[in-house]
Scaffold this motif. Structure first.
Motif, PDB file in Angstrom:
ATOM      1  N   THR A 246      35.304  46.986  37.065  1.00 50.89           N
ATOM      2  CA  THR A 246      36.204  47.839  36.285  1.00 50.89           C
ATOM      3  C   THR A 246      37.447  47.060  35.888  1.00 50.89           C
ATOM      4  OG1 THR A 246      35.456  49.906  37.294  1.00 50.89           O
ATOM      5  CG2 THR A 246      37.684  49.892  36.394  1.00 50.89           C
ATOM      6  N   GLU A 247      37.996  46.280  36.825  1.00 55.07           N
ATOM      7  CA  GLU A 247      39.170  45.458  36.530  1.00 55.07           C
ATOM      8  C   GLU A 247      38.875  44.463  35.418  1.00 55.07           C
ATOM      9  OE1 GLU A 247      41.906  41.988  38.601  1.00 55.07           O
ATOM     10  OE2 GLU A 247      40.750  43.330  39.901  1.00 55.07           O
ATOM     11  N   LYS A 248      37.722  43.799  35.501  1.00 55.77           N
ATOM     12  CA  LYS A 248      37.353  42.808  34.487  1.00 55.77           C
ATOM     13  C   LYS A 248      37.205  43.449  33.109  1.00 55.77           C
ATOM     14  CE  LYS A 248      34.986  39.601  37.626  1.00 55.77           C
ATOM     15  NZ  LYS A 248      33.677  39.021  38.016  1.00 55.77           N
ATOM     16  N   GLN A 249      36.593  44.644  33.071  1.00 52.75           N
ATOM     17  CA  GLN A 249      36.419  45.329  31.794  1.00 52.75           C
ATOM     18  C   GLN A 249      37.766  45.755  31.210  1.00 52.75           C
ATOM     19  OE1 GLN A 249      33.528  48.501  32.214  1.00 52.75           O
ATOM     20  NE2 GLN A 249      31.979  47.120  33.063  1.00 52.75           N
ATOM     21  N   LEU A 250      38.652  46.246  32.060  1.00 51.49           N
ATOM     22  CA  LEU A 250      39.988  46.623  31.591  1.00 51.49           C
ATOM     23  C   LEU A 250      40.753  45.404  31.080  1.00 51.49           C
ATOM     24  CD1 LEU A 250      41.084  49.159  34.364  1.00 51.49           C
ATOM     25  CD2 LEU A 250      40.772  49.673  31.935  1.00 51.49           C
ATOM     26  N   MET A 251      40.611  44.290  31.761  1.00 52.28           N
ATOM     27  CA  MET A 251      41.298  43.068  31.353  1.00 52.28           C
ATOM     28  C   MET A 251      40.821  42.589  29.984  1.00 52.28           C
ATOM     29  SD  MET A 251      41.344  41.126  35.055  1.00 52.28           S
ATOM     30  CE  MET A 251      41.954  39.545  34.461  1.00 52.28           C
TER      31      MET A 251
ATOM     32  N   ARG B 113      39.715  44.673  27.579  1.00 58.22           N
ATOM     33  CA  ARG B 113      40.006  45.684  26.567  1.00 58.22           C
ATOM     34  C   ARG B 113      41.498  45.975  26.399  1.00 58.22           C
ATOM     35  NH1 ARG B 113      34.929  49.401  28.636  1.00 58.22           N
ATOM     36  NH2 ARG B 113      33.314  48.108  27.652  1.00 58.22           N
ATOM     37  N   VAL B 114      42.271  45.680  27.419  1.00 59.07           N
ATOM     38  CA  VAL B 114      43.714  45.948  27.364  1.00 59.07           C
ATOM     39  C   VAL B 114      44.451  44.624  27.162  1.00 59.07           C
ATOM     40  CG1 VAL B 114      45.704  46.832  28.650  1.00 59.07           C
ATOM     41  CG2 VAL B 114      43.450  47.930  28.905  1.00 59.07           C
ATOM     42  N   PRO B 115      45.380  44.556  26.213  1.00 59.25           N
ATOM     43  CA  PRO B 115      46.158  43.322  26.027  1.00 59.25           C
ATOM     44  C   PRO B 115      46.863  42.915  27.321  1.00 59.25           C
ATOM     45  CG  PRO B 115      46.519  44.829  24.199  1.00 59.25           C
ATOM     46  CD  PRO B 115      45.751  45.603  25.227  1.00 59.25           C
ATOM     47  N   ARG B 116      46.884  41.632  27.614  1.00 61.46           N
ATOM     48  CA  ARG B 116      47.445  41.138  28.871  1.00 61.46           C
ATOM     49  C   ARG B 116      48.883  41.610  29.086  1.00 61.46           C
ATOM     50  NH1 ARG B 116      49.947  36.560  31.286  1.00 61.46           N
ATOM     51  NH2 ARG B 116      48.939  35.978  33.273  1.00 61.46           N
ATOM     52  N   SER B 117      49.636  41.678  28.015  1.00 63.64           N
ATOM     53  CA  SER B 117      51.034  42.106  28.130  1.00 63.64           C
ATOM     54  C   SER B 117      51.175  43.559  28.565  1.00 63.64           C
ATOM     55  CB  SER B 117      51.751  41.914  26.786  1.00 63.64           C
ATOM     56  OG  SER B 117      51.139  42.711  25.775  1.00 63.64           O
ATOM     57  N   GLU B 118      50.068  44.322  28.475  1.00 61.52           N
ATOM     58  CA  GLU B 118      50.101  45.738  28.830  1.00 61.52           C
ATOM     59  C   GLU B 118      49.378  46.038  30.145  1.00 61.52           C
ATOM     60  OE1 GLU B 118      49.012  48.378  25.596  1.00 61.52           O
ATOM     61  OE2 GLU B 118      49.569  46.854  24.130  1.00 61.52           O
ATOM     62  N   TRP B 119      48.893  45.017  30.829  1.00 60.56           N
ATOM     63  CA  TRP B 119      48.119  45.250  32.047  1.00 60.56           C
ATOM     64  C   TRP B 119      48.893  46.052  33.095  1.00 60.56           C
ATOM     65  CZ3 TRP B 119      45.514  39.834  33.192  1.00 60.56           C
ATOM     66  CH2 TRP B 119      44.520  39.609  32.232  1.00 60.56           C
ATOM     67  N   THR B 120      50.093  45.605  33.418  1.00 57.48           N
ATOM     68  CA  THR B 120      50.855  46.252  34.496  1.00 57.48           C
ATOM     69  C   THR B 120      51.228  47.680  34.119  1.00 57.48           C
ATOM     70  OG1 THR B 120      51.719  44.131  35.301  1.00 57.48           O
ATOM     71  CG2 THR B 120      52.935  46.123  35.900  1.00 57.48           C
ATOM     72  N   ASP B 121      51.738  47.886  32.906  1.00 59.60           N
ATOM     73  CA  ASP B 121      52.114  49.240  32.490  1.00 59.60           C
ATOM     74  C   ASP B 121      50.895  50.160  32.432  1.00 59.60           C
ATOM     75  OD1 ASP B 121      54.809  48.688  32.267  1.00 59.60           O
ATOM     76  OD2 ASP B 121      54.712  48.206  30.129  1.00 59.60           O
ATOM     77  N   THR B 122      49.779  49.644  31.957  1.00 60.57           N
ATOM     78  CA  THR B 122      48.560  50.463  31.880  1.00 60.57           C
ATOM     79  C   THR B 122      48.090  50.852  33.273  1.00 60.57           C
ATOM     80  OG1 THR B 122      47.886  49.459  29.786  1.00 60.57           O
ATOM     81  CG2 THR B 122      46.160  50.500  31.098  1.00 60.57           C
ATOM     82  N   HIS B 123      48.184  49.936  34.201  1.00 58.85           N
ATOM     83  CA  HIS B 123      47.849  50.224  35.602  1.00 58.85           C
ATOM     84  C   HIS B 123      48.653  51.411  36.107  1.00 58.85           C
ATOM     85  CE1 HIS B 123      47.935  49.799  39.976  1.00 58.85           C
ATOM     86  NE2 HIS B 123      49.215  49.510  39.908  1.00 58.85           N
TER      87      HIS B 123
END
Length: 219
Positions: free
Chosen positions: A163-168, A170-180
């Motif tokens: 799930t983490e790999k798929q999110l990484m 599909r979600v821009p790296r700059s938005e990873w923490t906020d999306t989490h």
């Protein structure tokens, strides 16, 4: 299997989440990387609210790794008894503090490899510390992120690492923490495991799970 979202759909979901939770952040209370590390270890099978109650007194009495070195497992277990798995957590925390003092000069390491070498620290905990203490983009997958990401078709896996790999991807790296943080807030406030509030959710038009659930209720 979830329907794979188109790129424009993923962007719409992320934009809606940002609008719903513009101030989403880590709800564990901490003042430095060490406190966040300990709080995150304590959070396994416990709520952030429970952890914050326990750590308020714990961090006052024991603010640094060195302060734990003379404690026995029983003594520390008594301090954190209100949390799940407190005996295992006591053992892991004491071992981690010894390693921090002996191998890292009392500091929390800033690499994933070093963090995951600490007792009680897995990939999720390492991601939380990296992103919130050191500003390294990361997508920690807990039960809320796992559930919400799959319901929104941002991921399609029962495995947290996948799930983490798929999110990484599909979600821009700059938005990873906020999306989490936003996925966690959404899971806690609306998209609960049982009885999610689909009818009150701004994401319903983009959510295959919510739409199918509403459709079932209509019949």
């Amino acid at each position: 299997m979830n329907p794979k979202p188109k790129r424009v759909q993923t962007k719409k979901i992320l934009t809606t989440l940002a609008g719903m939770y513009p101030d989403a952040h880590c709800e564990l209370e901490f003042r430095n990387p060490f406190e966040l590390l300990i709080a995150t270890i304590l959070s396994a099978q416990s709520t952030d609210r429970q952890v914050n109650i326990v750590t308020k007194g714990l961090f006052t009495k024991y603010p640094a790794p060195e302060d734990y070195l003379d404690l026995t497992e029983e003594e520390l277990a008594g301090e954190i008894r209100g949390l799940g798995l407190f005996r295992n957590k006591s053992r892991n925390i004491l071992q981690t503090c010894r390693i921090l003092v002996s191998e890292h000069g009392g500091k929390v390491p800033e690499t994933r490899t070093a963090l995951e070498a600490l007792p009680g620290v897995g990939r999720k905990t390492a991601n939380v510390v990296l992103s919130n203490a050191f500003g390294v983009p990361a997508l920690a997958v807990d039960t809320h992120v796992q559930r919400v990401a799959n319901r929104l078709a941002l991921a399609d896996s029962n495995n947290p690492l996948e799930t983490e790999k798929q999110l990484m991807r599909r979600v821009p790296r700059s938005e990873w923490t906020d999306t989490h943080h936003r996925l966690i807030w959404h899971g806690r406030r609306i998209c609960s495991a049982r009885n999610p509030k689909c009818g009150q959710c701004d994401l319903l038009p983009s959510c295959w799970f919510g739409k199918s659930r509403v459709k079932e209720k209509a019949h």
